[in-house]
Design a protein around this motif. Structure first.
Motif, PDB file in Angstrom:
ATOM      1  N   PRO A 283     -18.722  -9.065 -24.323  1.00  0.00           N
ATOM      2  CA  PRO A 283     -17.689  -9.080 -24.831  1.00  0.00           C
ATOM      3  C   PRO A 283     -16.717  -8.280 -25.666  1.00  0.00           C
ATOM      4  N   ASP A 284     -17.149  -7.157 -25.240  1.00  0.00           N
ATOM      5  CA  ASP A 284     -16.295  -6.510 -26.199  1.00  0.00           C
ATOM      6  C   ASP A 284     -15.574  -5.162 -25.263  1.00  0.00           C
ATOM      7  N   SER A 285     -15.908  -5.859 -23.791  1.00  0.00           N
ATOM      8  CA  SER A 285     -14.569  -6.096 -22.736  1.00  0.00           C
ATOM      9  C   SER A 285     -14.077  -6.748 -21.782  1.00  0.00           C
ATOM     10  N   LYS A 286     -12.589  -6.813 -21.979  1.00  0.00           N
ATOM     11  CA  LYS A 286     -11.671  -7.217 -20.817  1.00  0.00           C
ATOM     12  C   LYS A 286     -11.905  -7.092 -19.085  1.00  0.00           C
ATOM     13  N   LEU A 287     -12.631  -5.898 -18.966  1.00  0.00           N
ATOM     14  CA  LEU A 287     -13.023  -5.519 -17.400  1.00  0.00           C
ATOM     15  C   LEU A 287     -14.310  -6.860 -16.789  1.00  0.00           C
ATOM     16  N   ALA A 288     -14.152  -7.839 -16.061  1.00  0.00           N
ATOM     17  CA  ALA A 288     -14.822  -8.416 -15.754  1.00  0.00           C
ATOM     18  C   ALA A 288     -15.676  -7.268 -14.659  1.00  0.00           C
ATOM     19  N   ALA A 289     -15.284  -6.855 -13.888  1.00  0.00           N
ATOM     20  CA  ALA A 289     -14.955  -6.249 -12.574  1.00  0.00           C
ATOM     21  C   ALA A 289     -13.965  -5.591 -11.325  1.00  0.00           C
ATOM     22  N   SER A 290     -14.767  -4.705 -10.595  1.00  0.00           N
ATOM     23  CA  SER A 290     -13.498  -4.469 -10.027  1.00  0.00           C
ATOM     24  C   SER A 290     -14.165  -4.414  -8.507  1.00  0.00           C
ATOM     25  N   LEU A 291     -12.946  -3.776  -7.332  1.00  0.00           N
ATOM     26  CA  LEU A 291     -13.606  -3.809  -6.132  1.00  0.00           C
ATOM     27  C   LEU A 291     -12.639  -2.353  -5.461  1.00  0.00           C
ATOM     28  N   PHE A 292     -13.515  -1.707  -4.522  1.00  0.00           N
ATOM     29  CA  PHE A 292     -12.730  -0.673  -4.291  1.00  0.00           C
ATOM     30  C   PHE A 292     -12.570  -0.852  -2.890  1.00  0.00           C
ATOM     31  N   ASN A 293     -11.373  -0.665  -2.171  1.00  0.00           N
ATOM     32  CA  ASN A 293     -11.851   0.156  -0.471  1.00  0.00           C
ATOM     33  C   ASN A 293     -11.245   1.848   0.350  1.00  0.00           C
ATOM     34  N   LYS A 294     -12.631   2.260   0.276  1.00  0.00           N
ATOM     35  CA  LYS A 294     -12.372   3.373   0.668  1.00  0.00           C
ATOM     36  C   LYS A 294     -11.431   4.088   1.813  1.00  0.00           C
ATOM     37  N   ARG A 295     -11.515   3.004   3.160  1.00  0.00           N
ATOM     38  CA  ARG A 295     -11.193   3.178   3.770  1.00  0.00           C
ATOM     39  C   ARG A 295      -9.426   3.459   3.787  1.00  0.00           C
ATOM     40  N   ASN A 296      -8.405   2.131   2.538  1.00  0.00           N
ATOM     41  CA  ASN A 296      -6.890   2.584   2.698  1.00  0.00           C
ATOM     42  C   ASN A 296      -6.785   3.001   1.194  1.00  0.00           C
ATOM     43  N   ASN A 297      -8.082   3.084   0.417  1.00  0.00           N
ATOM     44  CA  ASN A 297      -7.693   3.413  -1.504  1.00  0.00           C
ATOM     45  C   ASN A 297      -6.873   2.121  -1.756  1.00  0.00           C
ATOM     46  N   LEU A 298      -7.582   0.940  -1.539  1.00  0.00           N
ATOM     47  CA  LEU A 298      -6.909  -0.098  -2.224  1.00  0.00           C
ATOM     48  C   LEU A 298      -7.560  -0.453  -3.748  1.00  0.00           C
ATOM     49  N   LYS A 299      -7.127  -1.042  -5.165  1.00  0.00           N
ATOM     50  CA  LYS A 299      -8.604  -1.437  -5.526  1.00  0.00           C
ATOM     51  C   LYS A 299      -7.751  -2.419  -6.453  1.00  0.00           C
ATOM     52  N   MET A 300      -9.175  -3.295  -6.798  1.00  0.00           N
ATOM     53  CA  MET A 300      -8.418  -4.264  -7.639  1.00  0.00           C
ATOM     54  C   MET A 300      -9.324  -4.050  -8.948  1.00  0.00           C
ATOM     55  N   GLU A 301      -8.922  -4.776 -10.120  1.00  0.00           N
ATOM     56  CA  GLU A 301      -9.550  -4.880 -11.220  1.00  0.00           C
ATOM     57  C   GLU A 301      -9.292  -6.220 -11.493  1.00  0.00           C
ATOM     58  N   VAL A 302     -10.878  -7.073 -12.015  1.00  0.00           N
ATOM     59  CA  VAL A 302     -10.644  -7.936 -12.152  1.00  0.00           C
ATOM     60  C   VAL A 302     -10.846  -8.694 -14.216  1.00  0.00           C
ATOM     61  N   TYR A 303      -9.860  -8.924 -15.228  1.00  0.00           N
ATOM     62  CA  TYR A 303     -10.122  -8.442 -16.559  1.00  0.00           C
ATOM     63  C   TYR A 303      -9.651 -10.133 -16.948  1.00  0.00           C
ATOM     64  N   THR A 304     -10.587 -10.157 -17.685  1.00  0.00           N
ATOM     65  CA  THR A 304     -11.051 -12.398 -18.114  1.00  0.00           C
ATOM     66  C   THR A 304     -11.093 -12.392 -19.806  1.00  0.00           C
ATOM     67  N   ASP A 305     -11.015 -13.822 -20.249  1.00  0.00           N
ATOM     68  CA  ASP A 305     -11.326 -13.727 -21.628  1.00  0.00           C
ATOM     69  C   ASP A 305     -12.861 -14.668 -21.235  1.00  0.00           C
TER      70      ASP A 305
ATOM     71  N   LEU B 279       1.142  -0.802  -0.132  1.00  0.00           N
ATOM     72  CA  LEU B 279       0.445  -0.113  -0.064  1.00  0.00           C
ATOM     73  C   LEU B 279       0.597   2.028  -0.341  1.00  0.00           C
ATOM     74  N   LYS B 280      -0.163   1.931  -0.096  1.00  0.00           N
ATOM     75  CA  LYS B 280       0.815   3.449  -0.752  1.00  0.00           C
ATOM     76  C   LYS B 280       1.447   3.856   1.131  1.00  0.00           C
ATOM     77  N   SER B 281       0.930   3.639   2.504  1.00  0.00           N
ATOM     78  CA  SER B 281       1.653   3.771   3.666  1.00  0.00           C
ATOM     79  C   SER B 281       2.273   2.706   3.839  1.00  0.00           C
ATOM     80  N   GLY B 282       3.122   2.033   3.080  1.00  0.00           N
ATOM     81  CA  GLY B 282       4.268   1.162   3.173  1.00  0.00           C
ATOM     82  C   GLY B 282       3.517  -0.065   4.101  1.00  0.00           C
ATOM     83  N   GLU B 283       2.294  -0.054   3.824  1.00  0.00           N
ATOM     84  CA  GLU B 283       2.212  -1.384   4.767  1.00  0.00           C
ATOM     85  C   GLU B 283       1.475  -2.717   3.581  1.00  0.00           C
ATOM     86  N   LEU B 284       2.145  -3.710   3.682  1.00  0.00           N
ATOM     87  CA  LEU B 284       2.226  -4.624   2.868  1.00  0.00           C
ATOM     88  C   LEU B 284       0.734  -5.985   3.806  1.00  0.00           C
ATOM     89  N   LEU B 285       0.106  -5.799   2.149  1.00  0.00           N
ATOM     90  CA  LEU B 285      -1.818  -5.746   3.363  1.00  0.00           C
ATOM     91  C   LEU B 285      -1.903  -7.344   2.565  1.00  0.00           C
TER      92      LEU B 285
END
Length: 342
Positions: free
Chosen positions: A252-274, A47-53
């Motif tokens: 079918p026109d996008s590889k981006l399937a979903a995303s998840l965001f945690n506003k408490r630590n400003n961490l985002k995950m995006e899921v891409y798939t075929d 994380l930006k804070s230096g923590e390894l989560l």
């Protein structure tokens, strides 16, 4: 500096060795995978804070992973699911004029997670590892002809790699000795707040306008339901639901399937798939019977799964994407979990 380390994780009941492989990219992102079920046990994000989560649920010991399959509802933390992810109605499908009757492990159906003893309970082999710019490990498993009553000897290779863009990249490759059906997926439970909280305040987006309609037994009817203006509408950021177990039909026109965001630590995950679908599931309950990593008590909202895959019961629906792997072809599936700390 990128690197990889292989260590002993434990011994299975018949003293078969279960190894753990740790990968680290140049940013300090760390992945741990064990050969039991080709399972991801840990995924630590800088994380930006230096923590390894650590953002995935799991256990500290092999014994806990094995015992978790005896729980009232096994969580399948971090495992590889196969041969077929998703339920198959009545445990039956037809292929090349022959009817195949799979093992039934959920009422009258061949349920999700590959049957009675799926790939999540198999001991995989470490085929190779790479300590280069994008550290990786490739695991392999050979499923015998008629295992769980599936036709063909299925040879599977699974590669986990970490990119310098803080992506966990999962790539599957499979070949068969006979025409068969196959649908492989990954079953990590993610929590961008770590282990002690729930996911209910984290914001979910799903890039889908439709979901599969299912029966009360979670068997697809073959029809699709529009998600707009329903409780399954995640076209804009919404808080994670406390209960969801649904297959979404991806754009079918996008590889981006979903995303998840945690506003408490400003961490985002995006899921891409075929793959054509993502199955979303919130859960993780261990019924106070088994402790999670670092003595965590996992409950019904501890994590959320993004299972990128083909449709459940696709072998029995002509209007679903093809799930047949011909003996002259190769099955390929690639999914990326990309992390960004703001």
């Amino acid at each position: 500096m990128s690197n990889s380390i292989i260590e002993l994780f434990g011994l299975e009941a018949d003293n078969e060795v279960i190894n753990s492989c740790e990968l680290t990219n140049g940013n300090g992102m760390q992945l741990k995978v064990i050969t039991y079920g080709a399972t991801v046990t840990s995924l630590k994000i800088p994380l930006k804070s230096g923590e390894l989560l650590d953002v995935v649920l799991g256990f500290d010991t092999l014994d806990a992973y094995i015992k978790s399959f005896d729980l009232e509802s096994a969580p399948y933390f971090g495992c590889t699911v196969g041969r077929y992810a998703g339920r198959i109605s009545d445990g039956t499908f037809n292929l090349n004029g022959n009817s195949f009757h799979l093992n039934k492990n959920d009422n009258d159906h061949h349920a999700l997670h590959g049957g009675s003893v799926g790939f999540s309970k198999k001991i995989w082999k470490i085929k190779s590892k790479n300590e280069g710019l994008n550290p990786s490990v490739t695991l392999s498993y050979c499923s015998p002809d008629m295992e769980e009553n599936y036709p063909g000897e299925l040879s599977v290779e699974l590669t986990y790699s970490l990119s310098e863009e803080d992506e966990l990249i999962i790539e599957y490759k499979a070949n068969t000795s006979k025409d068969t059906v196959v649908n492989l997926t990954h079953h990590s439970y993610f929590n961008l707040d770590g282990h002690v909280s729930n996911v209910l305040e984290q914001e979910l987006i799903i890039n889908a306008g439709k979901k599969l309609e299912t029966t009360d037994e979670m068997i697809p009817t073959g029809r699709f339901l529009n998600t707009a203006n329903s409780c399954f509408d995640f076209s804009r950021a919404e808080k994670c639901p406390s209960k969801i177990d649904a297959t979404f039909v991806l754009d079918p026109d996008s590889k981006l399937a979903a995303s998840l965001f945690n506003k408490r630590n400003n961490l985002k995950m995006e899921v891409y798939t075929d793959q054509p679908a993502v199955h979303i599931y919130v859960g993780g309950n261990c019924f106070n019977a088994i402790k999670g990593k670092e003595n965590a008590d996992y409950h019904t909202t501890s994590g959320i799964c993004f299972e990128t895959q083909n449709f459940p019961d696709a072998p029995n629906h002509d209007n679903f994407p093809n799930s047949i792997l011909r003996k002259e072809d190769t099955f390929n599936h690639k999914t990326i979990y990309k992390f960004e700390s703001f």
